[in-house]
Design a protein around this motif. Structure first.
Motif, PDB file in Angstrom:
ATOM      1  N   SER A  13      35.052  80.881  30.231  1.00 18.52           N
ATOM      2  CA  SER A  13      34.530  80.716  28.873  1.00 18.52           C
ATOM      3  C   SER A  13      33.426  79.677  28.757  1.00 18.52           C
ATOM      4  O   SER A  13      32.765  79.601  27.729  1.00 18.52           O
ATOM      5  N   THR A  29      40.336  83.282  24.940  1.00 18.24           N
ATOM      6  CA  THR A  29      41.560  84.020  24.596  1.00 18.24           C
ATOM      7  C   THR A  29      42.641  83.071  24.082  1.00 18.24           C
ATOM      8  O   THR A  29      43.215  83.280  23.003  1.00 18.24           O
ATOM      9  N   ASP A  82      45.525  73.276  29.506  1.00 22.32           N
ATOM     10  CA  ASP A  82      44.585  73.796  30.501  1.00 22.32           C
ATOM     11  C   ASP A  82      44.590  72.856  31.702  1.00 22.32           C
ATOM     12  O   ASP A  82      44.676  71.633  31.543  1.00 22.32           O
TER      13      ASP A  82
END
Ligand SMILES: Cc1cc2nc3c(=O)[nH]c(=O)nc-3n(C[C@H](O)[C@H](O)[C@H](O)COP(=O)(O)OP(=O)(O)OC[C@H]3O[C@@H](n4cnc5c(N)ncnc54)[C@H](O)[C@@H]3O)c2cc1C
Length: 439
Positions: free
Chosen positions: A78, A49, A69
């Motif tokens: 993911s 996303t 992140d």
């Protein structure tokens, strides 16, 4: 394991998950950047996303974008999912949408899912080895007699919308698959399955190429509203931004963003893989690498044969993060696998076992869009996000740039708050028991 409901923050710089994909895949990640003091757009979460949102913002809107992140790029779902690229998201089938909102909206939702699938197919075509794509379709299996009619209704709705689907009677199915819990099947002919890590890597490569700065091992600790944007405190210092996109999905710590608190139930999905099946086992089960399968249980099981003939089997895992790695959950998956496939009765161990958090919304479908001034989020895919997340990222970017999104339920309202959010785990426990008793 980190638990979004009980841990205050997602710890940074954790090892990659101990999955089949991590053990058997070589990928090249793009170069990463260091934390800036300011970014026009800041995205928290570098999964499908966040990466798709970032690429759209940089490429189509010439924005200066940073994605942070807490861990390595795509460390969350993911990199650890089962790789089913389906034409759906959430838990509602198209016939349920048609009952709720009429055929026109249901058809528009089907078209949106098709767009999502095509987007992922574009990613696949840009991957050096096509993300190890397997193109034989995805089959939803009626696991008991009562499930056949609702599945057939779904098939009819999809046919009415000119979707490429086929119906497999029990007899037709038994010619190709020797599975005790496959009484009929709805086949989505154009769905595929992939190596999810390779999909993440190609997405990250192209996102970096578009000029996006990717910052790893940097966990957001809190967000604060400023007069002209947002300030995010992270483990690497503070960063300000004009627009903030929350793409942390199921990994969102409960209190990180007040506008999201209590609006998602993070649930664990777990996977095992077997040793490579022998030629005899392949013949006995009828499994081929082309197709992927999921059943119609409330707590679904899903499986696919991997390119090296290992069988991947997944389903719901533990309730709390601290129990995620308990072998009883792997044993449960192995037991379910052996119950379904008489030809695999002699398999007595699994080779890989891992879990990840999926975000379940109160009303079974995701939301993508604004959740405050210059604040945007996408979450609640309910475990079906490999294809939808690419489109959700793009839609989120469009929303952040003030564009009107398609008038679909996914884009019109924020996620609903769970009643008595502190009781979510208790409710989940009761629901799991109910599901096991009724099935
Ligand atoms: C075991 C399993 C199997 C699945 N199988 C399938 C499947 O076959 N098909 C399908 O359609 N869907 C599947 N899913 C769901 C699918 O993988 C997800 O819906 C999708 O990957 C979500 O992508 P995302 O980018 O929104 O979130 P994620 O990929 O989870 O990314 C969120 C990122 O946010 C980061 N983050 C969180 N908090 C912070 C913070 N405070 N600061 C910085 N970073 C933070 C995390 O490190 C993480 O990398 C599966 C999920 C699991 C767990």
């Amino acid at each position: 394991m980190y638990d979004p409901l009980s841990d205050k923050h997602l710890p940074p710089a954790q090892h990659a998950v101990d999955s089949y994909w991590e053990k058997h895949t070589k990928v090249r990640w793009p170069d990463t950047a260091s934390m800036p003091k300011h970014s026009d757009v800041l995205i928290i979460g570098a999964g499908y996303t966040g990466l798709n949102a970032a690429k759209t913002l940089a490429e189509s809107y010439q924005q200066q974008v940073t994605v942070i992140d807490a861990n390595r790029i795509a460390w969350g779902c993911s990199s650890r999912n089962a790789g089913f690229v389906m034409k759906s998201t959430g838990r509602l089938g198209l016939s349920q949408w048609a009952d709720r909102l009429g055929d026109k909206t249901a058809k528009a939702i089907a078209d949106e899912h098709q767009t999502a699938l095509e987007l992922v197919k574009q990613w696949i075509s840009q991957s050096p080895d096509q993300c190890d794509v397997q193109r034989g379709g995805y089959i939803k299996l009626a696991h008991r007699a009562k499930a056949i009619e609702p599945l057939r209704q779904q098939y009819q709705t999809l046919k009415q919308f000119n979707q490429p689907v086929s119906w497999l009677s029990g007899e037709q199915l038994s010619e190709q698959l020797n599975n005790r819990h496959a009484l009929a099947g709805l086949k989505f002919d154009d769905c595929v399955s992939v190596n999810p890590l390779k999909l993440a890597a190609v997405t990250a490569q192209q996102t970096a190429k578009a000029g996006v700065d990717l910052v790893e091992n940097c966990s957001a600790l809190s967000v604060k509203r400023l007069a002209d944007g947002w300030q995010v405190e992270t483990t690497e210092g503070a960063v300000s931004c004009s627009k903030l996109l929350i793409c942390t999905n199921a990994y969102t710590a409960n209190k990180l963003v007040p506008a999201l608190t209590g609006r998602s139930l993070p649930a664990l999905s777990s996977i095992i893989t077997t040793p490579p099946l022998t030629q005899q086992q392949l013949a006995d089960t009828g499994l081929t690498p082309a197709q992927s399968y999921m059943d119609t249980r409330i707590l679904k099981y899903y499986f696919r044969l991997l390119p090296d003939n290992r069988l991947l089997m997944g389903g719901r895992g533990a309730i709390r993060g601290k129990q995620a790695h308990h072998p009883s959950y792997a044993k449960q998956l192995l037991k379910a696998l052996k119950q379904s496939f008489p030809g695999l009765a002699t398999i007595d161990h699994w080779q890989h076992f891992w879990s990840g958090w999926v975000s379940v919304s109160l009303d079974d479908y995701p939301r993508v869009g604004a959740i405050g001034d210059n604040l945007y989020a996408a979450m609640g895919y309910c475990g079906a996000g490999v294809s939808f997340s690419s489109l959700a990222g793009k839609r989120l970017a469009q929303a952040a740039m003030g564009e009107e999104l398609p008038r679909l339920p996914y884009y019109q309202s924020p996620l609903k708050r769970f009643p008595m959010p502190s009781m979510r785990r208790v409710g989940q426990w009761a629901y799991y028991h109910y599901a096991r008793l009724t099935e």
